[in-house]
Design a protein around this motif. Structure first.
Motif, PDB file in Angstrom:
ATOM      1  N   ARG A 105       0.848  -1.198   0.000  1.00  0.00           N
ATOM      2  CA  ARG A 105       0.000   0.000   0.000  1.00  0.00           C
ATOM      3  C   ARG A 105       0.876   1.239   0.000  1.00  0.00           C
ATOM      4  N   PRO A 106       0.427   2.285  -0.691  1.00  0.00           N
ATOM      5  CA  PRO A 106       1.235   3.509  -0.680  1.00  0.00           C
ATOM      6  C   PRO A 106       1.230   4.153   0.707  1.00  0.00           C
ATOM      7  N   VAL A 107       2.397   4.654   1.106  1.00  0.00           N
ATOM      8  CA  VAL A 107       2.533   5.280   2.418  1.00  0.00           C
ATOM      9  C   VAL A 107       3.051   6.696   2.226  1.00  0.00           C
ATOM     10  N   ASP A 108       2.401   7.665   2.817  1.00  0.00           N
ATOM     11  CA  ASP A 108       2.907   9.037   2.778  1.00  0.00           C
ATOM     12  C   ASP A 108       3.635   9.324   4.084  1.00  0.00           C
ATOM     13  N   VAL A 109       4.922   9.614   3.975  1.00  0.00           N
ATOM     14  CA  VAL A 109       5.692   9.925   5.167  1.00  0.00           C
ATOM     15  C   VAL A 109       5.837  11.441   5.265  1.00  0.00           C
ATOM     16  N   ALA A 110       5.313  12.021   6.330  1.00  0.00           N
ATOM     17  CA  ALA A 110       5.474  13.458   6.546  1.00  0.00           C
ATOM     18  C   ALA A 110       6.730  13.664   7.380  1.00  0.00           C
ATOM     19  N   ILE A 111       7.729  14.320   6.764  1.00  0.00           N
ATOM     20  CA  ILE A 111       9.063  14.345   7.349  1.00  0.00           C
ATOM     21  C   ILE A 111       9.378  15.720   7.906  1.00  0.00           C
TER      22      ILE A 111
END
Ligand code: HEM
Ligand SMILES: [Cu+2]
Lengths: 185, 827
Positions: A105-111
């Protein structure tokens, strides 16, 4: 890309080598200028670049985060010399130096960062993106298969730089649900 | 007068003091150029030793040779020394030495400034060297990203050495750039129109213009960061409205052009050497010049490609990615023009040519990997790995070191008047070539395997051990090769045999003089009719020595040269240079005192140093006084020319114009920073805005206009009645009013240490105040000059110069006051 680069290099080397062959050419400045500068200098360079750029932009386009109902959102906060990760679907839960994600699954990492500039990099999952104090950058990653992936900090940040690493664990669906229930695997 | 007598007479006029004492008072470009080159090669040696230490550390996994504290200093200092203390000064030294000779004149525009620049470099470099030896060297990487280098995470003095030392050294780059611009445009042999200029001069001109617009952002960044570190004004701290990204923008606004500032002079060397080695002329001269100019323009649009991983929006990425690959086009034009030149002629494999071939192979590979990292998806993987380090060395070593080695061997016969005896150079070339490619091909490879740059060690399991060992061993081969070059050059000075004049049969003017060159270069100045004057007239050197050119008569015991109209090359006026003096070294030492007081935080010394700078500066300009009208002077060949002090556009005016271009870039960068913080940084708008004040604004704007108008009245008054005091007094009043307004702004800024907004306004005010002080000093100076009778309707040159600075002050004051008041009004 490397094959193309090698070909161009070989082409230039052959041209250089041929300059040393004995010959008697009548100097014709105008024709030579047209051939070397307009033909090769402008024409050749531009053709190669256009091709390369088209390639780069299409590949770049494919890497763009696309909206999908499947997307999982996580947060990565860098600090000298550790990473802590938070999960949208599991508020309040923070893991140190280990990022859990679902596989497939696509994962959005907020960095982001709380001290100096760092960079979030999991070589096998995606390119790198910087963690900058006061800013939040979002990186899309996706692991095709369950497993563990090494992550690194890729922006020099002082004396602990070399050992500033983390781990990404991609879970299959069952494990991921277990993780979300707080049953840390 | 016989050639020999003329030689003796000119030597007496132009020579420096004999012995080592002469080094401290010489202002002659041949001497200073040599000193520059010797010092820059010394720093190459130091940087090279650091590189060897780095490679020794990385040769094996878990090496205990250097811990992170030491390793971080090693690579930071290696990068810093190579970029700032080797590459740029080598260009400066080479150009200082060569330009007047190639342009057919006797010295650069401002001989004392040449020497001042050298001593700034010497003292600034000395500061950095000291920090290295004392183990307190900068350790934040050569691009010094805050907040890592900010007051919180780098409290030590290490970072201050970088910020202050490099800024000090940059003064020399700015001085040299101003000087080259003016010299190339105005100090040429009569008849040398722009299209007959030697190609190296074109490249030096473009490079100098790039320095003038490229370095100010870095100087601004360093000033801001140092102010943040020393006085707590936050520019880069996110909590207080600053943004570390601002540094990255300012740094790369400089950093990318820097690469071309390094490459273009080398390209100038290549364009000069290849045609000579191939017994022909450069193919497509006009195209090559156009390509260099295009490269300069493009390179200012590219800085963002160093920031692809900072979260730049997608459209921005696409734009900068496209623009980055575009630079390959003018580069391609030059490369193919060079190869075409080789096809046109008959290449001969002399030693300089070998290094040029080394350049071709290496640089083309570096260019290709460069195009790869300009492609965003690839850069996201390669960024900050050894791949990038390898790429940058292909570009810098290929694009700079090989051409410089070619330059050394090409101009050595001119430099010493001898010919090489031992053939060490050929062997050295082989070692350098093999060693270089071994070192850095291996680094490309480990980079792709994931080895990051700037790590002091790695695990054996990573599988990088063999490749790193290959790289390290090769780097020692490379080092041996470079050491052999050094030996070869030293031997050349000691044992070699006297050579012929112009051994390569080159066509440019530097070969139309005895070798080694005399202090005055040309006994009389040539008249140039073609692009290769020595080829079209093989006896030129002899004829010039006999005094058949301009300014052949040394009877007046003055250091004379002449300037030309920039495009056509028709003679315009005569310049009489100041002689040997210790003023430059004293001035540089006092400038150094200023920087030192900031470095060691002894702030009571700072105002003393500033007063010292003002005093020496005053004397510097005062000594150019011309007590009486001279009228047109005998210039040889039956012509008479006015002297520079009796013209409207004296060298000082031209120099001021170019300096102001750099100054305006600095100011523009500051305004950019203000706008950037306002729109991008977190924590904006600020909690409290500056209270708009009509009085402050009114006084400031009126003062600015009065200062500017007053100078015009002064010019007119001097022209008609020979006095400008009234106008000058008006201008001085206006300047004082402007100063008052911006000082009031600085005082009224709510909390300079509380928020980046306040800090920025404070610096903007300080910038304007500094320029008001400068303009005020100049106006006072001119008043004294008029009073003492050193001006007249003819001796008018100083008025337009001060007018230029007053106009700039007006511009700055108005802009600063408006941008400071606008937000408060709009709110
Ligand atoms: C003499 C042969 C040279 C060798 C063997 C060498 C080797 C190296 C190595 C191994 C690094 C990587 C350090 C690390 O990332 O851990 C490095 C960095 C660097 N080198 Fe060189 N180098 C050489 C010459 C040069 C030259 C001629 C220049 C420029 C004109 C240069 C500019 C730089 C810069 C800017 C860095 C980056 C420093 C940083 O990361 O802050 N080097 N060099
Ligand atoms: Cu760049």
């Amino acid at each position: 890309m490397f094959a193309g680069a090698t070909l161009i290099l070989a082409f230039v080397l052959v041209l250089l080598a041929l300059a040393f062959r004995p010959r008697s050419v009548p100097p014709d400045e105008r024709g030579q200028t047209r051939f070397w500068i307009i033909g090769l200098g402008l024409g050749f360079s531009m053709t190669i670049l256009a091709a390369l750029l088209a390639y780069g932009l299409t590949v770049g386009e494919r890497l763009l985060p696309r909206d999908s109902a499947e997307t999982v959102a996580v947060r990565a906060v860098a600090e000298r010399w550790s990473w802590s990760f938070g999960y949208e679907e599991l508020p309040g839960h923070v893991t140190e130096n280990v990022l859990h994600i679902p596989a497939g699954r696509p994962v959005d990492v907020a960095i982001t960062s709380v001290d100096v500039v760092h960079s979030f990099w999991v070589p096998r999952l995606a390119g790198k993106l910087d963690a900058i104090p006061g800013h939040v950058n979002v990186l899309r990653i996706e692991a095709d298969a369950p497993g563990t992936y090494d992550g690194l900090t890729a922006e020099f940040n002082g004396e602990g730089y070399e050992e500033h690493e983390f781990l990404v664990i991609a879970h299959d669906e069952a494990d991921w649900q277990a993780f979300l229930r707080g049953e840390a695997p | 007068m016989s050639a020999l007598r003329r030689h003796r007479r000119l030597t007496a006029i132009w020579a420096s003091e004999p012995g080592w004492k002469g080094w401290f008072s010489t202002v002659n470009h041949t001497d200073v150029g040599r000193m520059f080159l010797a010092t820059s090669f010394f720093f190459f040696l130091v940087g090279g030793i650091l590189a060897m230490l780095i490679r020794a550390q990385l040769a094996t996994p878990h090496s205990a040779f250097a811990g992170p504290e030491v390793y971080n200093q090693l690579f930071t200092m290696h990068g810093t020394i190579m970029m700032f203390l080797f590459a740029i000064p080598t260009f400066e030294g080479l150009a200082i030495y060569l330009l007047p000779k190639m342009l057919g004149t006797r010295d650069l525009a401002y001989p004392r400034l040449t020497a001042y620049g050298y001593w700034c470099y010497f003292f600034g470099g000395g500061m950095l060297l000291f920090s290295l030896l004392a183990g307190i060297a900068p350790d934040g990487g050569w691009f010094m990203y805050p907040p890592l280098t900010g007051p919180i995470y780098s409290p030590g003095i290490n970072t201050d050495f970088w910020l202050i030392g490099i800024t000090f050294v940059e003064i020399s780059a700015i001085c040299a750039a101003v000087e080259f611009c003016v010299s190339i445009l105005r100090y040429r042999a009569p008849g040398m129109s722009l299209d007959k200029m030697p190609i190296f001069a074109w490249y030096a001109l473009v490079t100098s213009l790039m320095i003038l617009t490229g370095f100010p952002p870095l100087i601004l960044g360093s000033v801001l960061l140092e102010v943040e570190r020393a006085f707590g004004l936050p520019f880069f701290q996110a909590e207080l409205g600053g943004d570390s990204l601002l540094w990255q923008h300012l740094f790369w606004l400089f950093g990318h052009p820097e690469v071309y500032i390094i490459f273009l002079p080398a390209a100038g060397v290549i364009s000069t050497v290849i045609p000579v080695m191939c017994r022909t002329t450069l193919l497509g001269y006009g195209w090559v010049v156009a390509a260099a100019v295009a490269l300069a323009f493009l390179s200012f649009g590219l800085w963002v490609h160093h920031m692809f991983t900072t979260g730049i929006p997608h459209m921005g990425l696409a734009f900068f990615s496209a623009a980055s690959t575009l630079v390959a086009v003018p580069t391609g034009v030059q490369v193919f023009a060079w190869i075409g030149t080789m096809w046109k002629g008959r290449p001969e494999l002399h030693l300089p040519m070998l290094h040029i071939l080394g350049f071709f192979v290496t640089f083309v590979m570096g260019g290709l990997t460069g195009v790869m990292v300009a492609i965003v998806p690839f850069d996201w993987q390669a960024h900050d790995t050894a791949f990038v380090t390898a790429h940058l060395h292909y570009v810098l070593f290929g694009g700079f070191v090989f051409p410089i080695l070619a330059a050394i061997y090409y101009w050595l016969p001119l430099f010493t008047g001898r010919t090489r005896f031992f053939k060490l150079g050929e062997l050295a070339f082989g070692l350098i070539f093999v060693g270089f490619h071994g070192t850095f091909l291996a680094m490309h490879w480990v980079g792709l395997l994931g080895q990051r740059r700037r790590i002091e060690t790695y695990d054996a399991e990573a599988g990088w051990t063999t490749i790193n060992l290959v790289s390290s061993v090769s780097s020692f081969v490379l080092a041996i090769g470079l050491a052999m070059v050094l030996l070869d050059v030293l031997l050349h000075f000691v044992v070699a045999v006297r050579g012929r004049r112009n051994p390569w049969h080159a066509g440019s003017l530097e070969w139309a003089m005895p070798a080694p060159p005399p202090a005055y270069n040309f006994a009389s100045l040539p008249v140039v009719e073609t692009r290769d004057p020595v080829s079209s007239d093989p006896h030129l050197a002899v004829r010039l020595a006999r005094g058949e050119g301009w300014l052949a008569d040394p009877a007046l015991d003055r250091r004379e040269t002449l300037t030309v109209e920039p495009s056509s090359g028709t003679p315009e006026y005569m310049v009489i240079y100041p002689g040997n003096t210790r003023l430059p070294i004293v001035f540089a030492a006092i400038t150094g005192l200023f920087f030192l007081s900031l470095l060691i935080k002894v702030y009571w010394l700072t105002p003393i140093a500033l007063a010292g700078i003002a005093t020496v500066g005053w004397r510097w300009v005062w000594s150019l006084a011309q007590p009486v009208d001279l009228g047109p002077q005998e210039a040889g060949r039956g012509e008479r020319l006015p002297v520079s002090g009796e013209t409207d556009r004296a060298p000082g005016w031209w120099g001021s114009a170019f300096l102001l271009a750099a100054d305006a870039t600095f100011f523009g960068s500051l305004l950019f920073g203000y706008a950037f913080l306002w729109t991008v940084a977190p924590g904006w708008p600020p909690p409290e805005l500056l209270e708009p004040s009509l009085l402050e604004l009114g006084v400031g704007l009126a003062g600015a206009l009065v200062a500017s108008i007053g100078m015009r009245i002064a010019i007119r008054g001097n022209r008609s009645r020979g006095t400008g005091v009234a106008g000058l007094a008006v201008a001085l009043t206006g300047t004082a009013a402007a100063a008052l307004a911006v000082a009031s702004l600085m005082i009224r800024v709510p909390a300079p240490a509380g928020h980046a907004y306040d800090a920025t306004l404070f610096v903007l005010g300080g910038y304007a105040l500094f320029h008001a002080a400068l303009a005020g000093l100049m106006q006072t100076f001119l008043i004294v000059r008029v009073r003492r009778g050193f001006t007249s309707p003819a001796r008018r040159a100083e008025f337009p110069i001060v007018c230029l600075w007053a106009d700039y002050l007006a511009l700055v004051t108005i802009l600063v006051l408006v941008v400071a008041h606008l937000p408060g009004w709009l709110a």
